[in-house]
Scaffold this motif. Sequence first.
Motif, short mmCIF file in Angstrom:
data_model
loop_
_atom_site.label_atom_id
_atom_site.label_comp_id
_atom_site.label_asym_id
_atom_site.label_seq_id
_atom_site.Cartn_x
_atom_site.Cartn_y
_atom_site.Cartn_z
N VAL A 216 0.85 -1.11 0.14
CA VAL A 216 0.08 0.04 0.00
C VAL A 216 1.04 1.25 -0.05
CG1 VAL A 216 -1.95 1.24 1.27
CG2 VAL A 216 -1.76 -1.23 1.11
N LEU A 217 0.82 2.12 -1.12
CA LEU A 217 1.69 3.09 -1.45
C LEU A 217 1.07 4.38 -1.54
CD1 LEU A 217 4.27 1.00 -3.49
CD2 LEU A 217 4.95 1.98 -1.36
N GLY A 218 1.54 5.49 -1.35
CA GLY A 218 0.99 6.67 -1.56
C GLY A 218 0.11 7.31 -0.50
N PRO A 219 -0.03 8.58 -0.31
CA PRO A 219 -1.00 8.88 0.81
C PRO A 219 -2.23 8.65 0.79
CG PRO A 219 -0.06 10.80 -0.45
CD PRO A 219 0.44 9.47 -0.90
N ASP A 220 -3.01 8.57 -0.33
CA ASP A 220 -4.20 8.22 -0.37
C ASP A 220 -4.68 6.84 0.06
OD1 ASP A 220 -5.43 10.59 -1.44
OD2 ASP A 220 -4.76 9.96 -3.71
N ALA A 221 -3.97 5.98 -0.46
CA ALA A 221 -4.07 4.48 -0.13
C ALA A 221 -3.55 4.19 1.47
CB ALA A 221 -3.12 3.56 -1.02
N CYS A 222 -2.44 4.78 1.73
CA CYS A 222 -1.88 4.84 3.22
C CYS A 222 -3.29 5.34 4.19
CB CYS A 222 -0.78 5.51 3.57
SG CYS A 222 0.77 4.64 2.68
N GLN A 223 -3.87 6.31 3.73
CA GLN A 223 -4.86 6.84 4.71
C GLN A 223 -6.00 5.92 4.86
OE1 GLN A 223 -6.42 10.68 3.20
NE2 GLN A 223 -7.98 10.75 4.98
N ILE A 224 -6.10 5.26 3.77
CA ILE A 224 -7.42 4.26 3.85
C ILE A 224 -7.07 3.05 4.78
CG2 ILE A 224 -8.80 2.44 2.60
CD1 ILE A 224 -8.60 4.32 0.22
N ALA A 225 -5.83 2.54 4.71
CA ALA A 225 -5.39 1.31 5.43
C ALA A 225 -5.05 1.92 6.90
CB ALA A 225 -4.06 0.87 4.79
N LEU A 226 -4.71 2.98 7.06
CA LEU A 226 -4.24 3.33 8.61
C LEU A 226 -5.45 3.89 9.34
CD1 LEU A 226 -0.84 5.48 7.91
CD2 LEU A 226 -1.31 2.92 8.72
N GLN A 227 -6.46 4.63 8.83
CA GLN A 227 -7.68 5.04 9.51
C GLN A 227 -8.79 3.90 9.48
OE1 GLN A 227 -9.23 8.36 7.23
NE2 GLN A 227 -7.99 9.66 8.31
N ASN A 228 -8.53 2.81 8.38
CA ASN A 228 -9.34 1.59 8.65
C ASN A 228 -10.84 1.91 9.10
OD1 ASN A 228 -9.15 -1.53 8.62
ND2 ASN A 228 -8.13 -1.51 10.62
N PRO A 229 -11.50 2.32 8.24
CA PRO A 229 -12.90 2.63 8.59
C PRO A 229 -13.62 1.52 8.50
CG PRO A 229 -12.55 3.35 6.48
CD PRO A 229 -11.08 2.98 6.74
N GLU A 230 -13.42 0.29 8.07
CA GLU A 230 -14.13 -0.79 7.98
C GLU A 230 -13.60 -1.83 8.89
OE1 GLU A 230 -14.57 -2.06 3.92
OE2 GLU A 230 -15.77 -0.54 3.52
N LYS A 231 -12.50 -1.52 9.87
CA LYS A 231 -11.82 -2.39 10.48
C LYS A 231 -11.38 -3.66 9.96
CE LYS A 231 -13.95 -0.88 14.81
NZ LYS A 231 -14.74 -0.97 16.20
N VAL B 44 -6.06 5.06 14.65
CA VAL B 44 -5.93 4.71 16.22
C VAL B 44 -4.74 4.26 16.80
CG1 VAL B 44 -8.46 4.33 16.18
CG2 VAL B 44 -6.80 2.39 15.76
N HIS B 45 -3.73 3.77 15.82
CA HIS B 45 -2.73 3.03 16.20
C HIS B 45 -1.44 4.18 16.23
CE1 HIS B 45 -4.51 -0.72 15.93
NE2 HIS B 45 -3.41 -1.09 16.57
N LYS B 46 -1.79 5.51 15.98
CA LYS B 46 -0.46 6.43 16.10
C LYS B 46 0.06 6.50 17.16
CE LYS B 46 0.15 11.16 14.19
NZ LYS B 46 -0.63 12.27 13.42
N CYS B 47 1.39 6.58 17.11
CA CYS B 47 2.29 6.50 18.23
C CYS B 47 1.96 7.13 19.60
CB CYS B 47 3.67 6.90 18.05
SG CYS B 47 4.91 6.48 19.19
N LEU B 48 1.50 6.46 20.56
CA LEU B 48 1.07 6.94 21.87
C LEU B 48 2.36 8.08 22.47
CD1 LEU B 48 -1.05 6.97 23.90
CD2 LEU B 48 0.02 5.08 25.19
N GLY B 49 3.54 7.65 22.28
CA GLY B 49 4.66 8.26 23.03
C GLY B 49 5.47 9.29 22.29
N MET B 50 4.75 9.82 21.10
CA MET B 50 5.50 10.55 20.15
C MET B 50 5.84 11.80 20.56
SD MET B 50 2.52 11.74 17.27
CE MET B 50 1.06 12.46 17.88
N ILE B 51 4.89 12.44 21.73
CA ILE B 51 5.64 13.75 22.40
C ILE B 51 6.67 13.28 23.00
CG2 ILE B 51 4.80 15.59 24.27
CD1 ILE B 51 1.85 15.13 23.06
#
Length: 458
Positions: free
Chosen positions: A63-78, A395-402
Motif C-alpha cells: 500500500v503506497l502513496g498518501p491516499d492508499a495509506c490513509q485508507i489502510a491506517l484509518q481503517n474505517p471498516e476495521k 488509532v495506532h498512531k504512536c502513543l509516545g510521540m511527544i
Amino acid sequence: MSLAVDPREKIFQPPAPPAASYLPVVGQTLEYVNSPLATMFRRYRRHGPVSELAFLGRTWTAVLGPDACQIALQNPEKAFANGPGWGYLVGPFFDRGLMLLDFEEHRHYRQIMQEAFVRPRLEGYTRTLAPLVEDGISAWRPGPAFRVYPALKSHTLGLATDVFMGGAELAEPGEIDRVNQAFVDCVLAANGWLRINKPLPFTKWGRATRGRRILEDFLRRHLPARRANPGEDLFSALCQVADASGGIDDDDIINQMIFLLMAAHDTTTSTVTSVVYELGRDRQWQERARQQCLELGPDPTLSEIEAVTDLDLVMKEALRLHPPVPVLARKAVKDTEVLGVPIPEGRLVAVMPMLSHHLPEYWSDPEIFDPERFSDERREDRSHRFAWEPFGGGVHKCLGMIFAGMESKLVLSALLRHFEWSVPLDYTPPMRNDSLPYPIDGLPVNLRPLERGRARAH
C-alpha cells in the motif's frame, strides 16, 4: 465499498498489475533490503498504489502513496489488524505490546496507558532526563571518525532504563549490555527466515527467543520495587495506572514495558542519528539550531524544549527523509479493497508511508534537506493529510510521540551545546534495512568540541 480515486492516482491504476520475475520464496525481499525507497518508487510507478509482492516467503499487498495509506491506517471498516501483521514479523518477541493489540482490546489498553503520558508525567520525565542527557553527552570523547550510532544507542538505552524504570539497581554486572543486545536481537528477528520459537543457534529467531527471556527476567526482578517505591519513571507510572484500573496484570505490565523500551530507545536513536547526519552536511542549519540551544541551557523544562522552533523544523525534516519505521505491517481480517483493488482476507499488508514523504506531487524538491518546508509560511506537510506520517496514523498512531520528540530534542540540544561536527557532502551511510534501518558503519563524523568562548557567550 467503492472508494473514490484522486485524479493524480488514476494513471497508476492498471486493472491487473503484471507479475514480475523474481526468485522463488525470496521474491522482492533482497530488492527491498538493498534499497527500500527505490523499491517503493518502482512499485508505485509501475503497478500503482496497491499491488501484490512476494516478501519473506509470503504474498503481501503493498500500500503506497498518501491516499492508499490513509485508507489502510484509518481503517474505517476495521478490515486490517496490527497484531497478526506485526506478529508475522516479530512473532512473540513484542507480544501484547500496544502496537500488537487491536480493536476493543487496543482501545482499552491505550486508554489505560495514556495516563502514563499525560502532561504532568511528561514534565516529570523531562526533569529526570535533562541532567542524565547532559552528563552522558558531555562525557563523549570527540575524534575525526566518531561513530555516532553505537554511542547514541548505548546512551538512549541508559536513558530508557532511568526514565522508564527509575534505574536498574538490581542489574547484575554486564547485564545492561546483555539487555541492549536482547533488544537488538528481538528487532532483527523481523526478517528471519527460519521462524521456530526455540533458541536454535545461529538463527535470528533463536537469538530473539533468548533475548525475550532476558528482557522478561530483567523487568520482572525490578517490578516489585517500582510498585513499592514509585518514582517519576514510566515503570512506576504504569504500575500505578495498572493497579488503579485493575485492567493490567503483572505479565501485561512487562509486555508493555518491553515494547515501550524498544520503541523509545530504538526510534530515538534513529531520529537523532538522522539529524546528526543532515546537520553534519548543512553547517548553516547546524549553527542556526545551535544558537537556540545555547540560549536554552542544560536543564530545560518540557515547555522550553518544545519551544526550540528551529530544532523542531530540523527534526521534522529528518523524520521525513529518514523515518525510523518506513513500513507498517497489517493483516486483512476480512475481504476488503483499497482504491478499488481487492485485498483478500488473510493477506499480509505492507503499508509504506516512507514513499509519501518523497513524492514530488506533495513536496518541493523532496530529496533536498529543507527544514523550512515545515515553517508556518510553507507547511508542505499539509499538502495531504497523510503526506507526512513518521508516527503512523489512525488509532495506532504512536502513543509516545511527544515523549520521543522531547527526548530527541534533549539529546540534540546537548550535542549542539557541546560539539560541532561535519560529514563529507559526498558521503551516504550504508544502511542495513532488514529490520529498522540503521547505518552499518555507525555513521562516522568529525566530532569536535565546541569552542569554549562560543559556549560561554550564552
